[in-house]
Design an enzyme around this catalytic site. Structure first.
Site, PDB file in Angstrom:
ATOM      1  N   CYS A   1      48.623  23.508 -20.954  1.00  0.00           N
ATOM      2  CA  CYS A   1      47.589  24.402 -20.439  1.00  0.00           C
ATOM      3  C   CYS A   1      47.182  23.922 -19.056  1.00  0.00           C
ATOM      4  CB  CYS A   1      46.390  24.388 -21.391  1.00  0.00           C
ATOM      5  SG  CYS A   1      44.997  25.308 -20.755  1.00  0.00           S
TER       6      CYS A   1
ATOM      7  N   HIS B   1      50.347  20.325 -29.628  1.00  0.00           N
ATOM      8  CA  HIS B   1      51.079  19.831 -28.453  1.00  0.00           C
ATOM      9  C   HIS B   1      51.537  18.401 -28.755  1.00  0.00           C
ATOM     10  CE1 HIS B   1      50.423  23.105 -25.454  1.00  0.00           C
ATOM     11  NE2 HIS B   1      49.571  23.471 -26.395  1.00  0.00           N
TER      12      HIS B   1
ATOM     13  N   ARG C   1      54.878  32.215 -23.302  1.00  0.00           N
ATOM     14  CA  ARG C   1      53.490  32.188 -22.789  1.00  0.00           C
ATOM     15  C   ARG C   1      53.036  30.746 -22.548  1.00  0.00           C
ATOM     16  NH1 ARG C   1      48.870  29.740 -23.959  1.00  0.00           N
ATOM     17  NH2 ARG C   1      49.265  30.022 -26.187  1.00  0.00           N
TER      18      ARG C   1
HETATM   19  P1  HMG Z   1      36.086  34.722 -14.267  1.00  0.00           P
HETATM   20  O1  HMG Z   1      36.465  34.324 -12.878  1.00  0.00           O
HETATM   21  O2  HMG Z   1      34.804  34.226 -14.836  1.00  0.00           O
HETATM   22  O3  HMG Z   1      36.175  36.315 -14.521  1.00  0.00           O
HETATM   23  O4  HMG Z   1      37.287  34.286 -15.204  1.00  0.00           O
HETATM   24  P2  HMG Z   1      35.567  37.553 -13.843  1.00  0.00           P
HETATM   25  O5  HMG Z   1      35.359  38.539 -14.914  1.00  0.00           O
HETATM   26  O6  HMG Z   1      34.410  37.159 -12.954  1.00  0.00           O
HETATM   27  O7  HMG Z   1      36.759  38.064 -12.920  1.00  0.00           O
HETATM   28  C1  HMG Z   1      37.234  37.342 -11.792  1.00  0.00           C
HETATM   29  C2  HMG Z   1      38.461  38.047 -11.222  1.00  0.00           C
HETATM   30  O8  HMG Z   1      39.526  38.023 -12.174  1.00  0.00           O
HETATM   31  C3  HMG Z   1      38.221  39.505 -10.916  1.00  0.00           C
HETATM   32  O9  HMG Z   1      39.085  39.838  -9.832  1.00  0.00           O
HETATM   33  C4  HMG Z   1      38.670  40.209 -12.161  1.00  0.00           C
HETATM   34  O10 HMG Z   1      39.057  41.540 -11.937  1.00  0.00           O
HETATM   35  C5  HMG Z   1      39.871  39.368 -12.534  1.00  0.00           C
HETATM   36  P3  HMG Z   1      38.509  40.044  -8.355  1.00  0.00           P
HETATM   37  O11 HMG Z   1      37.601  41.230  -8.470  1.00  0.00           O
HETATM   38  O12 HMG Z   1      37.756  38.799  -8.005  1.00  0.00           O
HETATM   39  O13 HMG Z   1      39.755  40.274  -7.553  1.00  0.00           O
HETATM   40  N1  HMG Z   1      40.144  39.404 -13.961  1.00  0.00           N
HETATM   41  C6  HMG Z   1      41.341  39.728 -14.480  1.00  0.00           C
HETATM   42  N2  HMG Z   1      42.494  40.094 -13.916  1.00  0.00           N
HETATM   43  C7  HMG Z   1      43.523  40.361 -14.757  1.00  0.00           C
HETATM   44  N3  HMG Z   1      43.450  40.271 -16.092  1.00  0.00           N
HETATM   45  C8  HMG Z   1      42.299  39.900 -16.682  1.00  0.00           C
HETATM   46  C9  HMG Z   1      41.182  39.626 -15.869  1.00  0.00           C
HETATM   47  N4  HMG Z   1      39.917  39.236 -16.140  1.00  0.00           N
HETATM   48  C10 HMG Z   1      39.307  39.111 -14.960  1.00  0.00           C
HETATM   49  N5  HMG Z   1      42.252  39.800 -18.017  1.00  0.00           N
HETATM   50  C11 HMG Z   1      38.658  34.653 -17.135  1.00  0.00           C
HETATM   51  C12 HMG Z   1      37.256  34.497 -16.595  1.00  0.00           C
HETATM   52  C13 HMG Z   1      38.589  34.535 -18.649  1.00  0.00           C
HETATM   53  C14 HMG Z   1      39.224  35.985 -16.726  1.00  0.00           C
HETATM   54  C15 HMG Z   1      39.538  33.511 -16.540  1.00  0.00           C
HETATM   55  O14 HMG Z   1      38.880  32.295 -16.763  1.00  0.00           O
HETATM   56  C16 HMG Z   1      40.905  33.431 -17.144  1.00  0.00           C
HETATM   57  O15 HMG Z   1      41.725  34.316 -16.954  1.00  0.00           O
HETATM   58  N6  HMG Z   1      41.205  32.331 -17.877  1.00  0.00           N
HETATM   59  C17 HMG Z   1      42.450  32.190 -18.572  1.00  0.00           C
HETATM   60  C18 HMG Z   1      42.894  30.750 -18.542  1.00  0.00           C
HETATM   61  C19 HMG Z   1      44.183  30.619 -19.291  1.00  0.00           C
HETATM   62  O16 HMG Z   1      44.981  31.550 -19.383  1.00  0.00           O
HETATM   63  N7  HMG Z   1      44.447  29.405 -19.866  1.00  0.00           N
HETATM   64  C20 HMG Z   1      45.637  29.162 -20.605  1.00  0.00           C
HETATM   65  C21 HMG Z   1      45.701  29.894 -21.901  1.00  0.00           C
HETATM   66  S1  HMG Z   1      44.742  29.106 -23.184  1.00  0.00           S
HETATM   67  C22 HMG Z   1      45.803  27.869 -23.805  1.00  0.00           C
HETATM   68  O17 HMG Z   1      46.823  27.600 -23.236  1.00  0.00           O
HETATM   69  C23 HMG Z   1      45.437  27.164 -25.086  1.00  0.00           C
HETATM   70  C24 HMG Z   1      46.283  27.635 -26.283  1.00  0.00           C
HETATM   71  O18 HMG Z   1      47.673  27.452 -26.032  1.00  0.00           O
HETATM   72  C25 HMG Z   1      45.884  26.842 -27.544  1.00  0.00           C
HETATM   73  C26 HMG Z   1      45.870  25.334 -27.321  1.00  0.00           C
HETATM   74  O19 HMG Z   1      46.909  24.754 -26.943  1.00  0.00           O
HETATM   75  O20 HMG Z   1      44.794  24.765 -27.493  1.00  0.00           O
HETATM   76  C27 HMG Z   1      46.052  29.123 -26.564  1.00  0.00           C
HETATM   77 MG    MG Z   2      48.754  25.585 -26.332  1.00  0.00          MG
END
Ligand code: HMG
Ligand code: MG
Length: 313
Positions: free
Chosen positions: A249, A218, A24
Site C-alpha cells: 500500500c 502481506h 489492484r
Molecule cells: P480527499 O483528498 O480527502 O478527497 O481524498 P476529496 O473528496 O476532497 O477529493 C479530492 C480530489 O480527488 C478531487 O479532485 C476529487 O474529485 C477527487 P479535484 O477536484 O481536487 O481535482 N476524487 C476522486 N477522483 C477519482 N475517483 C474517486 C475520487 N474521490 C475523490 N473515487 C480519498 C479522499 C478517499 C478520495 C483519497 O484519500 C483516496 O483516493 N485514497 C485511496 C488510497 C488508496 O487507494 N490506498 C490503497 C488502497 S487500500 C489498501 O491497499 C489496503 C488493502 O489492500 C488491505 C490491506 O492490505 O490492509 C485494501
Molecule cells: Mg493489501
C-alpha cells in the site's frame, strides 16, 4: 468424496476460495507506468489459471494512487467469463459511480482498525470513513451489487503500532452491518504471527460468522503462509493472495507484497485442498507480469521452479 487428509483431520477444509488481488494491490504501489494492455493480459492469464475472484482495479483518486487511474479501461478490456468475478476497490460514492459506469458488477470498500492509517490512506478518521462508505453500501444494495469490506492494520499499524483485536472486531462488525457479504482482514504491513492473528480472528468471529471472514496477509516478515495455515485451522477458508507476491500500500511505508498465490497454492495442494487453480498456468502468469515489470518474483515456489527444482509435490 472427502479428501484423505480431511477424513483424518476434519478441521481442514476440503475447498478454499482464493481472491487474487495482484491487479489492484499488486500493482497500485508500482511507480513505473504499466500499460493497460499489460494489466488486462495479467487478469486474463489469472482467469485462465482458474482464479474466479480477481480484484481488477481501484476507482480511487488518481492523485492519491496514479497507477490505478486506468481502471475503467482495464474493466472494459476484459472478456466476460461465466463464473469469474472482477470486484473493484472504491473509497466513496464518486468511485462507486465511476466504477458502475465502467461496468463493475462487484465492489470492495475499505477502512482500517488504526486511526492514523485511516487518515493517511483516506484522509478520514475510521468513523468518518464508515460514514462515507455507508451510502456506497446502501447504493450497492439497492442495485444488488455485492460489496466486500476490508479492514486494514489488523495486526499492527506502521504509524501507531499496536492495534487491539477488539478494535478490529468492532470495525469488522460495522462493515457487516453496512451489508458487506465478506470482511477481508488486512495485515497491511505483515507484522502478524499466529500469536497475534489468532486472538484477532477469535475477536472477529464473535461479531462476524467465520464463513464471512477472509485473511489478507502481506508477507513483509515471511509470516504470511504460516498465518494462513493458522487461520485455516481456526476455520477460515477464504484468502487474498497476489501472483509473484506483488503488492503493498502506498500509504503503508515498508510494507512488502501480498503473500504469493503460488506459495499458498503449494501449501493447499500439499493439504489436498481444492482451489480450482492450475499451478503451471499460475506460474506462467507470474512469469509474464514479473518479466513485464522487470522484477524478480517474490514467490518461493516460482523461484525454485526457475532454478530447476520441480514446483509441484
Ligand atoms: P480527499 O483528498 O480527502 O478527497 O481524498 P476529496 O473528496 O476532497 O477529493 C479530492 C480530489 O480527488 C478531487 O479532485 C476529487 O474529485 C477527487 P479535484 O477536484 O481536487 O481535482 N476524487 C476522486 N477522483 C477519482 N475517483 C474517486 C475520487 N474521490 C475523490 N473515487 C480519498 C479522499 C478517499 C478520495 C483519497 O484519500 C483516496 O483516493 N485514497 C485511496 C488510497 C488508496 O487507494 N490506498 C490503497 C488502497 S487500500 C489498501 O491497499 C489496503 C488493502 O489492500 C488491505 C490491506 O492490505 O490492509 C485494501
Ligand atoms: Mg493489501
Amino acid at each position: 468424496m472427502t479428501p484423505p487428509l480431511q477424513a483424518r483431520f476434519p478441521h481442514l477444509p476440503a475447498r478454499v476460495q482464493l481472491v487474487e488481488v495482484s491487479p489492484r494491490d499488486g500493482l497500485q504501489n508500482i511507480a513505473q507506468a504499466i500499460p493497460t494492455s499489460t494489466k488486462v493480459e495479467l487478469i486474463e492469464r489469472l482467469a485462465d489459471a482458474g482464479l474466479t475472484r480477481i480484484e481488477a482495479a481501484a476507482f480511487v483518486s488518481p492523485r492519491w494512487v496514479p497507477q490505478m487511474a486506468d481502471g475503467a479501461a482495464v474493466l472494459q478490456g476484459l472478456r466476460p467469463r461465466p463464473g469469474v468475478r472482477y470486484p473493484v476497490l472504491v473509497p466513496n460514492l464518486k468511485g462507486f459511480d465511476t466504477a458502475l459506469e465502467a461496468g463493475a458488477t462487484e465492489v470492495a470498500i475499505f477502512t482500517a482498525a488504526s486511526e492514523e492509517f485511516s487518515r493517511r490512506n483516506t484522509n478520514a478518521s475510521i468513523r468518518e470513513s464508515l460514514k462515507r462508505l455507508a451510502p456506497v453500501a446502501a447504493a450497492a444494495q439497492a442495485l444488488e451489487i455485492p460489496v466486500r469490506g476490508y479492514v486494514s492494520c489488523v495486526a499492527g499499524c506502521p504509524y501507531q503500532g499496536e492495534v487491539t483485536p477488539e478494535t478490529v472486531a468492532a470495525v469488522a462488525g460495522e462493515l457487516l452491518e453496512l451489508g458487506c457479504y465478506e470482511i477481508s482482514l488486512g495485515d497491511t504491513i505483515g507484522v502478524g504471527t499466529p500469536g497475534s492473528i489468532l486472538p484477532m480472528l477469535e475477536a472477529c468471529a464473535r461479531r462476524v460468522p467465520l464463513s464471512r471472514l477472509a485473511g489478507h496477509y502481506h508477507d513483509t516478515r515471511g509470516m504470511a503462509v504460516t498465518n494462513i495455515y493458522a487461520s485455516l485451522e481456526f476455520g477460515l477458508s477464504t484468502f487474498d493472495t497476489a501472483v509473484a507476491g506483488l503488492g503493498g500500500c502506498p500509504y503503508a511505508p515498508g510494507a512488502a507484497g501480498n503473500v504469493a498465490t503460488e506459495d499458498v497454492l503449494y501449501l493447499l495442494q500439499g493439504l489436498g485442498v481444492d482451489t480450482g487453480v492450475d499451478m503451471a498456468k499460475l506460474l506462467a502468469a507470474g512469469q509474464f507480469i514479473t518479466a513485464q515489470l522487470g522484477r524478480e518474483s517474490a514467490s518461493r515456489v516460482a523461484r525454485s521452479q526457475a532454478s530447476g527444482v520441480p514446483a509441484c509435490q
